[in-house]
Design a protein around this motif. Structure first.
Motif, mmCIF file in Angstrom:
data_model
loop_
_atom_site.group_PDB
_atom_site.id
_atom_site.type_symbol
_atom_site.label_atom_id
_atom_site.label_comp_id
_atom_site.label_asym_id
_atom_site.label_seq_id
_atom_site.Cartn_x
_atom_site.Cartn_y
_atom_site.Cartn_z
ATOM 1 N N LEU A 1 0.817 -1.207 0.000
ATOM 2 C CA LEU A 1 0.000 0.000 0.000
ATOM 3 C C LEU A 1 0.856 1.265 0.000
ATOM 4 C CD1 LEU A 1 -2.844 -1.026 2.454
ATOM 5 C CD2 LEU A 1 -2.933 -0.871 -0.041
ATOM 6 N N ASN A 2 2.103 1.153 0.366
ATOM 7 C CA ASN A 2 2.986 2.309 0.411
ATOM 8 C C ASN A 2 4.274 2.011 -0.348
ATOM 9 O OD1 ASN A 2 3.873 4.845 1.025
ATOM 10 N ND2 ASN A 2 4.634 4.294 3.045
ATOM 11 N N ASP A 3 4.122 1.599 -1.602
ATOM 12 C CA ASP A 3 5.307 1.225 -2.366
ATOM 13 C C ASP A 3 5.868 2.377 -3.189
ATOM 14 O OD1 ASP A 3 3.256 1.234 -4.243
ATOM 15 O OD2 ASP A 3 3.959 -0.546 -5.294
ATOM 16 N N TYR A 4 5.264 3.552 -3.132
ATOM 17 C CA TYR A 4 5.783 4.718 -3.839
ATOM 18 C C TYR A 4 6.857 5.385 -2.973
ATOM 19 C CZ TYR A 4 2.043 4.851 -7.365
ATOM 20 O OH TYR A 4 1.200 4.580 -8.403
ATOM 21 N N PRO A 5 8.054 5.554 -3.503
ATOM 22 C CA PRO A 5 9.087 6.249 -2.725
ATOM 23 C C PRO A 5 8.696 7.706 -2.487
ATOM 24 C CG PRO A 5 10.023 5.186 -4.678
ATOM 25 C CD PRO A 5 8.544 5.082 -4.789
ATOM 26 N N THR A 6 9.172 8.276 -1.410
ATOM 27 C CA THR A 6 8.870 9.667 -1.075
ATOM 28 C C THR A 6 9.269 10.594 -2.213
ATOM 29 O OG1 THR A 6 9.189 9.170 1.256
ATOM 30 C CG2 THR A 6 9.290 11.487 0.616
ATOM 31 N N GLU A 7 10.396 10.328 -2.829
ATOM 32 C CA GLU A 7 10.870 11.167 -3.938
ATOM 33 C C GLU A 7 9.869 11.191 -5.093
ATOM 34 O OE1 GLU A 7 14.559 11.392 -7.115
ATOM 35 O OE2 GLU A 7 14.776 10.172 -5.330
ATOM 36 N N ALA A 8 9.278 10.045 -5.414
ATOM 37 C CA ALA A 8 8.291 9.982 -6.492
ATOM 38 C C ALA A 8 7.034 10.758 -6.124
ATOM 39 C CB ALA A 8 7.941 8.528 -6.805
ATOM 40 N N ARG A 9 6.600 10.619 -4.878
ATOM 41 C CA ARG A 9 5.428 11.370 -4.421
ATOM 42 C C ARG A 9 5.698 12.876 -4.471
ATOM 43 N NH1 ARG A 9 1.410 8.284 -1.387
ATOM 44 N NH2 ARG A 9 2.077 6.125 -1.237
ATOM 45 N N ALA A 10 6.869 13.280 -3.989
ATOM 46 C CA ALA A 10 7.216 14.705 -3.977
ATOM 47 C C ALA A 10 7.315 15.251 -5.401
ATOM 48 C CB ALA A 10 8.528 14.924 -3.228
ATOM 49 N N ALA B 1 -4.261 2.715 -17.743
ATOM 50 C CA ALA B 1 -4.378 2.428 -16.308
ATOM 51 C C ALA B 1 -3.999 3.654 -15.486
ATOM 52 C CB ALA B 1 -3.503 1.237 -15.927
ATOM 53 N N LEU B 2 -2.942 4.357 -15.889
ATOM 54 C CA LEU B 2 -2.552 5.589 -15.196
ATOM 55 C C LEU B 2 -3.627 6.652 -15.356
ATOM 56 C CD1 LEU B 2 -0.584 7.381 -13.627
ATOM 57 C CD2 LEU B 2 0.537 7.908 -15.810
ATOM 58 N N ARG B 3 -4.155 6.794 -16.538
ATOM 59 C CA ARG B 3 -5.199 7.805 -16.786
ATOM 60 C C ARG B 3 -6.443 7.534 -15.936
ATOM 61 N NH1 ARG B 3 -1.766 11.123 -18.536
ATOM 62 N NH2 ARG B 3 -1.251 11.147 -20.738
ATOM 63 N N ARG B 4 -6.820 6.260 -15.797
ATOM 64 C CA ARG B 4 -7.972 5.920 -14.948
ATOM 65 C C ARG B 4 -7.702 6.297 -13.491
ATOM 66 N NH1 ARG B 4 -8.179 1.550 -18.485
ATOM 67 N NH2 ARG B 4 -6.945 0.223 -17.115
ATOM 68 N N ASP C 1 3.784 -0.120 -12.033
ATOM 69 C CA ASP C 1 2.917 0.258 -13.154
ATOM 70 C C ASP C 1 2.954 1.769 -13.395
ATOM 71 O OD1 ASP C 1 2.300 -2.411 -13.307
ATOM 72 O OD2 ASP C 1 0.320 -2.215 -12.395
ATOM 73 N N TYR C 2 3.042 2.534 -12.308
ATOM 74 C CA TYR C 2 3.160 3.992 -12.417
ATOM 75 C C TYR C 2 4.448 4.355 -13.167
ATOM 76 C CZ TYR C 2 3.766 8.855 -10.902
ATOM 77 O OH TYR C 2 3.966 10.208 -10.863
ATOM 78 N N VAL C 3 5.545 3.720 -12.792
ATOM 79 C CA VAL C 3 6.833 3.986 -13.445
ATOM 80 C C VAL C 3 6.761 3.592 -14.919
ATOM 81 C CG1 VAL C 3 9.268 3.296 -13.531
ATOM 82 C CG2 VAL C 3 8.199 3.816 -11.348
ATOM 83 N N SER C 4 6.143 2.462 -15.216
ATOM 84 C CA SER C 4 6.016 2.030 -16.614
ATOM 85 C C SER C 4 5.231 3.044 -17.431
ATOM 86 C CB SER C 4 5.321 0.671 -16.693
ATOM 87 O OG SER C 4 6.105 -0.323 -16.095
ATOM 88 N N ALA C 5 4.122 3.519 -16.900
ATOM 89 C CA ALA C 5 3.294 4.499 -17.608
ATOM 90 C C ALA C 5 4.038 5.813 -17.796
ATOM 91 C CB ALA C 5 1.990 4.724 -16.854
ATOM 92 N N GLU C 6 4.720 6.278 -16.763
ATOM 93 C CA GLU C 6 5.494 7.515 -16.874
ATOM 94 C C GLU C 6 6.607 7.365 -17.908
ATOM 95 O OE1 GLU C 6 5.245 10.658 -15.328
ATOM 96 O OE2 GLU C 6 3.247 9.940 -14.826
ATOM 97 N N ALA D 1 -2.911 4.357 -4.228
ATOM 98 C CA ALA D 1 -3.838 3.347 -3.707
ATOM 99 C C ALA D 1 -4.426 2.492 -4.831
ATOM 100 C CB ALA D 1 -4.956 4.029 -2.923
ATOM 101 N N ILE D 2 -4.430 3.020 -6.034
ATOM 102 C CA ILE D 2 -5.039 2.328 -7.173
ATOM 103 C C ILE D 2 -4.002 1.576 -8.005
ATOM 104 C CG2 ILE D 2 -6.263 2.689 -9.361
ATOM 105 C CD1 ILE D 2 -7.564 5.170 -7.986
#
Length: 117
Positions: A26-35, A103-106, A70-75, A64-65
């Protein structure tokens, strides 16, 4: 706590390992990516305290979605689409890249509904 003590604890409390795995997922995004996302979002929407709150909400909803990989792949696909040439054409119209970006757009659309309305 030593590695051995942690291993013993995990053996004694079987659900603990699974709980940690769920929390990590649920918290697999690094802080740097969020920032990075928040800074970009604020730059586009106005650098106000309200936008800080809304943009932070937005990346939390996306996280959360959509799993971070997958976020990195889409970016990555979106960044490659900015390029030109024959090699980049597969990222512009391929069914795999379309699915990744969709998936990112959704996730972004859901985040916009929750955080910006």
């Amino acid at each position: 706590m030593s590695a051995r003590a942690a291993a013993v604890l995990l053996c004694l409390v079987p659900g603990l390992a699974a709980a940690q795995t769920v929390a990590e997922q649920l918290n697999d995004y690094p802080t740097e990516a969020r920032a990075d996302y928040v800074f970009g979002c604020m730059a586009v929407n106005g650098n106000t305290r309200e936008m800080l709150r809304r943009c932070s909400c937005s990346i939390d909803e996306i996280a959360a979605i959509l799993p971070y990989k997958d976020y990195v792949s889409a970016e990555t696909v979106l960044a490659l689409r900015q390029g030109s040439g024959e090699r980049m054409s597969m990222f512009k119209a391929g069914p795999v890249s379309e699915g990744i970006v969709a998936a990112l757009r959704r996730a972004q659309a859901e985040a916009e509904i929750v955080c910006f309305n």
